[in-house]
Design an enzyme around this catalytic site. Structure first.
Site, PDB file in Angstrom:
ATOM      1  N   ARG A  13      14.467  -6.230  -6.446  1.00  0.00           N
ATOM      2  CA  ARG A  13      15.779  -6.030  -5.845  1.00  0.00           C
ATOM      3  C   ARG A  13      16.178  -7.252  -5.020  1.00  0.00           C
ATOM      4  NH1 ARG A  13      16.042  -3.293  -2.031  1.00  0.00           N
ATOM      5  NH2 ARG A  13      13.825  -3.061  -1.544  1.00  0.00           N
ATOM      6  N   LYS A  43      17.446   2.509  -7.145  1.00  0.00           N
ATOM      7  CA  LYS A  43      17.596   2.529  -5.695  1.00  0.00           C
ATOM      8  C   LYS A  43      19.058   2.708  -5.282  1.00  0.00           C
ATOM      9  CE  LYS A  43      13.282   2.224  -4.625  1.00  0.00           C
ATOM     10  NZ  LYS A  43      12.567   3.425  -4.119  1.00  0.00           N
ATOM     11  N   HIS A  66      11.634   8.743   1.212  1.00  0.00           N
ATOM     12  CA  HIS A  66      11.050   7.753   0.315  1.00  0.00           C
ATOM     13  C   HIS A  66       9.545   8.005   0.297  1.00  0.00           C
ATOM     14  CE1 HIS A  66      10.117   3.279  -0.667  1.00  0.00           C
ATOM     15  NE2 HIS A  66      10.328   3.963  -1.774  1.00  0.00           N
ATOM     16  N   SER A  79       6.383  -0.179  -0.933  1.00  0.00           N
ATOM     17  CA  SER A  79       5.837  -0.667  -2.195  1.00  0.00           C
ATOM     18  C   SER A  79       4.487  -1.348  -1.980  1.00  0.00           C
ATOM     19  CB  SER A  79       6.818  -1.669  -2.817  1.00  0.00           C
ATOM     20  OG  SER A  79       6.315  -2.187  -4.015  1.00  0.00           O
ATOM     21  N   LYS A 122       1.545   4.775  -2.850  1.00  0.00           N
ATOM     22  CA  LYS A 122       2.267   6.032  -3.002  1.00  0.00           C
ATOM     23  C   LYS A 122       2.077   6.638  -4.385  1.00  0.00           C
ATOM     24  CE  LYS A 122       6.671   5.819  -2.364  1.00  0.00           C
ATOM     25  NZ  LYS A 122       6.727   4.407  -2.663  1.00  0.00           N
ATOM     26  N   THR A 123       2.328   5.834  -5.402  1.00  0.00           N
ATOM     27  CA  THR A 123       2.224   6.318  -6.782  1.00  0.00           C
ATOM     28  C   THR A 123       0.779   6.620  -7.147  1.00  0.00           C
ATOM     29  OG1 THR A 123       4.192   5.091  -7.439  1.00  0.00           O
ATOM     30  CG2 THR A 123       2.686   5.751  -9.183  1.00  0.00           C
ATOM     31  N   ASP A 142       8.163   8.991  -5.805  1.00  0.00           N
ATOM     32  CA  ASP A 142       8.902   8.019  -4.994  1.00  0.00           C
ATOM     33  C   ASP A 142      10.035   8.588  -4.150  1.00  0.00           C
ATOM     34  OD1 ASP A 142       9.144   5.251  -4.268  1.00  0.00           O
ATOM     35  OD2 ASP A 142      10.990   5.174  -5.415  1.00  0.00           O
ATOM     36  N   ARG A 191       6.047  -3.900 -13.498  1.00  0.00           N
ATOM     37  CA  ARG A 191       6.347  -2.468 -13.367  1.00  0.00           C
ATOM     38  C   ARG A 191       6.286  -1.751 -14.707  1.00  0.00           C
ATOM     39  NH1 ARG A 191       7.581   0.088  -8.231  1.00  0.00           N
ATOM     40  NH2 ARG A 191       8.021  -1.595  -6.777  1.00  0.00           N
TER      41      ARG A 191
END
Length: 530
Positions: A55, A197, A217, A235, A239-240, A254, A320
């Site tokens: 981003r 996003k 988030h 990031s 988390k994932t 997410d 990704r």
């Protein structure tokens, strides 16, 4: 679908070559025919997103108008205002551009909870962006598609270049949200995360303002006892990875909402995972999900093969993959859980200071939520040669249009109502900072989280960190005792103390922005000022 039945004229787009809601297979075939993607040995489609592999937060704007003027937090760095007249003029230029292109349209929903669900339409000139939208959002049934009426539209034109002086942008790329027209306008960037996003930012405004729902988030999963766990984190903090647990059902990885009716729901219909250093041993669920229909971004193949080299960062460290959530074997259906019993704040502390797990008081939970700390390590961004503290309010500041205090108040209210345990988990470095110490072993992190979820830390002794005042367990099943206190893992204890004080000062400096309006309980959750 029969394209003759549908039109984009309501958006002023007059294209005669529009593909509506194509299957994943058809979109992949088109990419291969056009030479804009390759099939990896796993069966996934691999593409290159062009100049932008992440981003561009400095080029994300919100139109300042009657809806947003007094509600959005115009902080000057994250929520940047955009003039209504400039938006209207730029919109007309983008739709004129798109009218000359072959286009791909995806109709979808955001939000598994029907009462909070948002209908959306993604219009793009790239077939693999339509595949991304198919993977990441919730697919309507055939009956729902027949009468589909989107509330919001995303217009993505990666080949359209703005002229900053004329169009009001910072440079040629832009992502602009207009809450009055209900449009997200994206140009000059092919990075798919801008689409994802953008919708999340919209939900982060709509849910608290219109639905009294707390947007988060975070990732979330459910145990065999139907108890929900939530994982906040920026990031690269895990988390994932940590939510994809074979012994727990995944709600989502997410973006979620926590309703007033005591449910936690997934905003998305898929997962968007980092694949840097991915292995079947360490992350089997994600590794297995990279198959036919998944979309790999900016990866490199091993020479002479179509096998992905997940260690290769030649293009970016932000490699990704996106895939539908049902590519994970063990998922919650529908993607909704009950009130959480445990919340985990994940941080990748590259200074090696924070404990691998600690229990937070309500004040500390509010303080660390508003802080949203992690660290950038050398090589992740141009010019970074050593660890740098990174703070993102509510663990997602770039996507939060409202003042962070609004989200923190909603979290505090949920915590007090439902007696939730909050844990700070350091998935970063131990035994020293980045370059000296080692990354915390994933198996230790999983063991500590499992112990917290199973209540095995409820009755063990805790000691207080001398600087951050965090409660650290003195023992944990399947974790070496010396790992639990970070100071014990450093050979040079004096160096540890100095580094801890240095990090504490970074916390205090960052929090100055939020002191006004913050209550005494939250302020008491700060580290010492020695």
């Amino acid at each position: 679908m029969d394209t003759k039945t549908f039109s984009l004229s309501e958006y002023k787009i007059d294209s005669s070559n529009v593909h509506w809601n194509l299957s994943a297979k058809k979109l992949i075939d088109i990419c291969l025919e056009k030479g804009i993607g390759k099939i990896a040995s796993s069966g996934a489609l691999a593409v290159n997103t062009g100049k932008f592999t992440g981003r561009s937060p400095k080029d994300r704007f919100i139109v300042k108008d009657a809806i947003t003027e007094n509600t959005v937090w115009w902080d000057g760095t994250i929520n940047l205002p955009f003039d209504t007249g400039k938006f209207d003029a730029l919109y007309d230029k983008v739709v004129d551009y798109l009218s000359e292109k072959e286009l791909y349209v995806r109709d979808a929903f955001a939000g598994a909870d029907k009462s909070s669900q948002l209908s959306l339409r993604v219009v793009t000139e790239l077939p693999w962006v339509s595949l991304f939208a198919y993977n990441m959002f919730i697919t309507p049934t055939q009956n729902e598609l027949e009468n589909f009426k989107p509330e919001w539209v995303v217009l993505q034109a990666p080949s359209f270049m703005a002229v900053a002086d004329r169009d009001g942008t910072r440079q040629h790329n832009f992502s602009i949200i207009n809450f009055t027209r209900k449009v997200i306008l994206i140009g000059g960037s092919g990075y798919t995360g801008e689409v994802k996003k953008g919708i999340f930012s919209v939900m982060n405004f709509i849910l608290p303002v219109n639905k009294n729902t707390f947007p988060m988030h975070c990732s979330a999963n459910v145990g065999k006892n139907n108890e929900t766990a939530i994982f906040f984190g920026l990031s690269g903090t895990g988390k994932t990875t940590l939510s994809a647990d074979i012994n727990r059902k995944l709600i989502g990885d997410d973006e979620h909402g926590w309703t007033d009716s005591n449910t936690v729901f997934n905003i998305e219909g898929g997962c968007y995972a980092k694949v840097i250093d991915l292995s079947a041993e360490n992350e089997p669920e994600i590794y297995a999900a990279i198959k036919d229909g998944a979309l790999l971004e900016n990866v490199i193949f091993k020479e002479g093969t179509n096998e992905v080299d997940y260690k290769d960062t030649s293009i970016t460290q932000n490699t990704r993959v996106s895939y539908p959530i049902d590519y994970i074997q063990n998922i919650q259906k529908p993607s909704i859980g009950k009130n959480p019993k445990n919340i985990f704040f994940l941080t990748a502390d590259a200074f090696g200071v924070l404990p691998p797990i600690s229990k937070l008081t309500p004040g500390q939970a509010a303080y660390h939520f508003i802080s949203g700390y992690t660290a950038k390590v050398a090589g992740t961004e141009e010019g970074i040669t050593e660890p740098v503290p990174s703070f993102s309010a509510c663990f997602g500041a770039p996507f939060m249009p409202l003042h962070p205090a609004k989200y923190a108040e909603m979290l505090s209210d949920k915590m007090s109502k439902h007696n939730v345990n909050v844990w700070l988990v350091n998935t970063g470095w131990t035994g020293g900072p980045y370059g000296i110490g080692n990354r915390m072993k994933l198996k230790y992190t999983r063991a500590m989280i499992n112990a917290a979820l199973d209540g095995k830390l409820d009755n063990v002794p805790f000691i207080k960190h001398p600087i951050f005042k965090l409660a650290m367990p003195t023992s944990c099943e399947n974790v070496p005792t010396e790992v639990l206190n970070p100071r014990n893992t450093w050979k040079d204890k004096t160096a540890y103390d100095a580094k801890a004080k240095h990090l504490a000062k970074s916390f205090h400096k960052n929090f100055k922005t939020f002191i006004d309006g913050t209550n005494e309980q939250t302020l008491a959750g700060a580290p010492t000022r020695d």
